[in-house]
Design an enzyme around this catalytic site. Structure first.
Site, mmCIF file in Angstrom:
data_model
loop_
_atom_site.group_PDB
_atom_site.id
_atom_site.type_symbol
_atom_site.label_atom_id
_atom_site.label_comp_id
_atom_site.label_asym_id
_atom_site.label_seq_id
_atom_site.Cartn_x
_atom_site.Cartn_y
_atom_site.Cartn_z
ATOM 1 N N LYS A 1 -9.374 -0.563 -7.326
ATOM 2 C CA LYS A 1 -9.624 0.692 -7.120
ATOM 3 C C LYS A 1 -8.529 1.780 -6.998
ATOM 4 O O LYS A 1 -8.536 2.580 -7.570
ATOM 5 C CB LYS A 1 -10.368 0.826 -5.705
ATOM 6 C CG LYS A 1 -11.781 0.221 -5.609
ATOM 7 C CD LYS A 1 -12.424 -0.104 -4.284
ATOM 8 C CE LYS A 1 -12.446 -1.431 -4.078
ATOM 9 N NZ LYS A 1 -12.160 -1.989 -2.665
ATOM 10 N N LYS B 1 -3.439 -5.712 -12.355
ATOM 11 C CA LYS B 1 -4.537 -6.243 -11.461
ATOM 12 C C LYS B 1 -5.829 -5.319 -11.347
ATOM 13 O O LYS B 1 -5.263 -3.988 -11.120
ATOM 14 C CB LYS B 1 -3.925 -6.433 -10.088
ATOM 15 C CG LYS B 1 -5.026 -7.051 -9.168
ATOM 16 C CD LYS B 1 -4.434 -6.890 -7.642
ATOM 17 C CE LYS B 1 -5.614 -7.000 -6.614
ATOM 18 N NZ LYS B 1 -6.061 -6.099 -5.669
ATOM 19 N N LYS C 1 0.895 -1.299 0.072
ATOM 20 C CA LYS C 1 0.023 0.066 -0.123
ATOM 21 C C LYS C 1 0.772 1.225 -0.056
ATOM 22 O O LYS C 1 0.395 2.184 -0.487
ATOM 23 C CB LYS C 1 -1.089 0.041 1.118
ATOM 24 C CG LYS C 1 -1.873 -0.992 0.936
ATOM 25 C CD LYS C 1 -2.896 -1.059 2.306
ATOM 26 C CE LYS C 1 -4.043 -2.126 2.097
ATOM 27 N NZ LYS C 1 -4.840 -2.354 3.096
HETATM 28 P P1 ADP Z 1 -8.707 -3.264 -4.500
HETATM 29 O O1 ADP Z 1 -7.628 -3.753 -4.869
HETATM 30 O O2 ADP Z 1 -9.967 -2.929 -5.574
HETATM 31 O O3 ADP Z 1 -8.604 -2.193 -3.495
HETATM 32 P P2 ADP Z 1 -9.430 -4.968 -2.111
HETATM 33 O O4 ADP Z 1 -7.971 -5.193 -1.897
HETATM 34 O O5 ADP Z 1 -10.320 -4.302 -1.401
HETATM 35 O O6 ADP Z 1 -9.932 -4.388 -3.766
HETATM 36 O O7 ADP Z 1 -10.165 -6.312 -1.986
HETATM 37 C C1 ADP Z 1 -11.217 -6.651 -1.794
HETATM 38 C C2 ADP Z 1 -11.440 -8.344 -2.260
HETATM 39 O O8 ADP Z 1 -11.751 -8.484 -3.460
HETATM 40 C C3 ADP Z 1 -10.446 -9.184 -1.659
HETATM 41 O O9 ADP Z 1 -10.913 -10.262 -1.005
HETATM 42 C C4 ADP Z 1 -9.580 -9.431 -2.991
HETATM 43 O O10 ADP Z 1 -8.851 -10.583 -2.933
HETATM 44 C C5 ADP Z 1 -10.628 -9.291 -4.050
HETATM 45 N N1 ADP Z 1 -9.954 -8.665 -5.278
HETATM 46 C C6 ADP Z 1 -9.566 -7.396 -5.439
HETATM 47 N N2 ADP Z 1 -9.265 -7.203 -6.762
HETATM 48 C C7 ADP Z 1 -9.208 -8.484 -7.346
HETATM 49 C C8 ADP Z 1 -8.771 -8.962 -8.776
HETATM 50 N N3 ADP Z 1 -8.373 -8.103 -9.535
HETATM 51 N N4 ADP Z 1 -8.747 -10.233 -8.906
HETATM 52 C C9 ADP Z 1 -9.446 -11.042 -7.981
HETATM 53 N N5 ADP Z 1 -9.755 -10.950 -6.686
HETATM 54 C C10 ADP Z 1 -9.804 -9.279 -6.223
#
Ligand code: ADP
Ligand code: TRP
Length: 327
Positions: free
Chosen positions: A196, A193, A113
């Site tokens: 957000k 990947k 992060k």
């Molecule tokens: P972001 O990266 O959008 O901030 P989060 O870290 O809040 O997403 O992830 C929330 C959930 O969604 C987690 O359990 C994570 O494993 C899943 N997740 C997030 N992005 C992906 C992705 N690109 N592919 C598969 N799973 C994802």
């Protein structure tokens, strides 16, 4: 046999996207009847990266709408906001007093992060301690999460063990690991990947022209229309695979390899698939948007159930730690 307690959480830090859906939400919804299920919105966790009260409030309502529209049944699973269970922050403090700084320093997601540009605040540093409290306060057995959360679950087990040893009793239950490995990482429209934090998402509930614009902007290589193409290295096809039946996938893959089928065609195909896949959920979400009292009731009722469980775990812990509460 008593039912297993299944728990998971999701941060309301932005609009949920199809990576969140295939990586987390779909599993949560599919598992909702497989035990005593608790799903919550990790709004305290979101404060580590979002300092806009109106936005956080709205995101929390939006995540609730999303889950309900996608098939979460609040009569089957307990769905609630983290902040409706104050015992979580109470336990989090206690766990923090037993947590070596070095354990947090090894945190991979903290480092990721910071590398992604988030400010290195103490909340972000101790994020896994709050997550451990989330898990341990309900005596959770199973925590369905993606690969990226593995370390945080190990930290929760570690802290539960330290607590039990420090106070010489089985106050906290060690959760099993349960890593959901059904989908690979969902790629974003730029091929990284989907996240957000990268502004490369396809939001689950986007539609119409805006959705079309996002899908048409997915990055591909620069092969011409007539060239044969490799579906296995293409972002558009990687996304198509999430939505299409095996037969449909095979048909589209054949068209890629044959040539005369452009990325523009593939994108329109993807657009149709997304519209079909989420069509019903979109209608349901629109209906729910007009019934926000119901949505808030879901959170209120879920919070009540979660608090009752959390208090039953917290009471002996207060006694063991000698913490007085005179109210
Ligand atoms: P972001 O990266 O959008 O901030 P989060 O870290 O809040 O997403 O992830 C929330 C959930 O969604 C987690 O359990 C994570 O494993 C899943 N997740 C997030 N992005 C992906 C992705 N690109 N592919 C598969 N799973 C994802
Ligand atoms: N850290 C998780 C994520 O970013 C969200 C979360 C917070 C969580 N507390 C939790 C997940 C407890 C599982 C259990 O996705």
């Amino acid at each position: 046999m008593t039912k297993k307690t299944i728990l998971s959480g999701i941060q309301p830090s932005g609009r949920l996207h199809i990576g969140n859906y295939f990586g987390a939400m779909r599993q949560h919804i599919n598992m909702q009847a497989e035990g005593d299920t608790f799903y919550f919105i990790a709004n305290y966790h979101s404060l580590t990266s979002l300092n806009d009260g109106k936005q956080l409030y709205q995101n929390t309502i939006d995540v609730t709408l999303d889950y309900l529209a996608l098939g979460l049944d609040p009569k089957t699973a307990t769905f609630f906001a983290q902040s409706d269970v104050p015992q979580v922050t109470e336990l989090s403090w206690m766990l923090g007093t037993l947590c070596p700084v070095s354990l947090m320093e090894k945190g991979v997601s903290y480092k990721d992060k910071i590398a992604a540009g988030l400010k290195p605040n103490i909340g972000l540093f101790s994020y896994p301690i709050l997550q451990a409290a989330d898990i341990l306060i309900y005596h959770s057995d199973v925590v369905p999460v993606g690969e990226d959360q593995k370390q945080n679950i190990e930290i929760a087990r570690d802290l539960a063990g330290k607590f039990n040893r420090a106070y010489d009793g089985e106050y906290l239950k060690l959760p099993e690991e349960h890593i959901v490995k059904t989908v690979a990482i969902v790629p974003g429209i730029d091929g990284r990947k989907m996240s957000k934090s990268y502004q490369n998402t396809i939001p689950i509930f986007e539609e119409g022209k805006k959705l079309k614009k996002i899908i048409m902007s997915i990055q591909t290589d620069s092969k011409e229309l007539e060239d044969p193409k490799d579906p296995d290295t293409d972002n558009v096809f990687a996304l198509i695979k999430l939505f299409a039946s095996k037969e449909r996938q095979a048909e589209i893959a054949d068209k890629y390899r044959a040539g005369g089928y452009g990325y523009g065609h593939a994108k329109l195909e993807l657009l149709d698939l997304v519209n079909e896949y989420f069509g019903e959920a979109r209608e349901k979400r629109k209906a729910l948007e007009n019934d926000l009292d119901y949505v808030k009731d879901v959170l209120r009722e879920g919070g009540k159930k979660a608090r009752t469980r959390a208090e039953s775990v917290m009471e002996p812990i207060r006694e063991a730690t000698g913490i007085i509460r005179s109210f």
